[in-house]
Write a protein that holds these residues in place. Structure first.
Motif: not given
Lengths: 136, 95
Positions: B36-57
């Motif tokens: 479960t922690q692997d999946r949670l960590l992957a979703v956390n990194v994906l959310g950080t990437n989403t924040v960066v994508i929103l700022a770049l847009l």
């Protein structure tokens, strides 16, 4: 001159952010266990996101939106390692064993026994040294 | 010397597209992670990437209100990671 310097600083920051985020993505996919993945997610991903947000703040210039971006940068720098630490700690308290060199060589079940025999043999060596000193 | 063929907005949009590719790479670990922690960590990194994508847009499309969405997304991402990692240790303890 200033505009050219700002342009190339933005390009360098964006490319560096992309590089560190790529390293983070490869690490999360390729590394063997949750602790190594939490390590790369806490450090490399934080640096990549911070560099890309710094590029956005530099491009926006002096206005209200760049204040939002700098706040977002500090927030990511604080909370991303904290979240990765919380995930790794929950993995440790759930009882997930980290992958070591021994467990990668001959399976997970042998790892505690070899560790205990190593400790016993080192204790025996210390005891034999003391015994040898007494008999001599 | 600023190259005249490419503008700064196009650089931000291209970087946002590459960040989307890196975020999609995270779905492999979120689907195939053994714990479960692997999946949670992957979703956390994906959310950080989403924040960066929103700022770049926000910088690339010149829409500054995307930064408000990015700020709220970063807050909810951190709250999600801490809450689920707490929930997996003592089930029902805090939630």
């Amino acid at each position: 001159m200033i505009e050219a310097a700002r342009f190339w600083a933005i390009v360098v920051l964006v490319v560096a952010g992309l590089f560190f985020t790529f390293v983070s993505a490869v690490g999360v996919i390729r590394l063997p266990d949750i602790y190594a993945r939490a390590h790369t997610a806490s450090q490399t991903d934080t640096l990549g996101a911070g560099l890309a947000l710094a590029a956005v703040a530099l491009a926006l210039g002096w206005q209200q939106a760049s204040v939002y971006t700098v706040l977002l940068l500090f927030f990511v720098f604080i909370t991303n390692p904290t979240a990765a630490h919380a995930i790794a700690r929950s993995a440790a308290e759930t009882g997930i064993e980290p992958v070591t060199a021994d467990s990668a060589a001959d399976g997970d079940t042998r790892e505690p026994s070899t560790a205990s025999t190593d400790r016993n043999s080192s204790d025996d060596d210390g005891g034999s040294d003391v015994d040898g000193g007494e008999t001599a | 010397m600023i190259p005249s063929s490419v503008s700064i907005e196009e650089i931000f949009l291209l970087a946002a597209a590459l960040f989307v590719v890196l975020a999609i790479m995270m779905f492999y670990r979120a689907v195939a992670g053994p714990t479960t922690q692997d999946r949670l960590l992957a979703v956390n990194v994906l959310g950080t990437n989403t924040v960066v994508i929103l700022a770049l847009l926000a910088a690339g499309l010149d829409e500054p209100w995307f930064l408000d969405v990015a700020l709220i997304y970063a807050l909810l991402n951190f709250l999600m990671a801490v809450a689920i990692s707490k929930f997996t240790v003592e089930r029902g303890g805090v939630l």
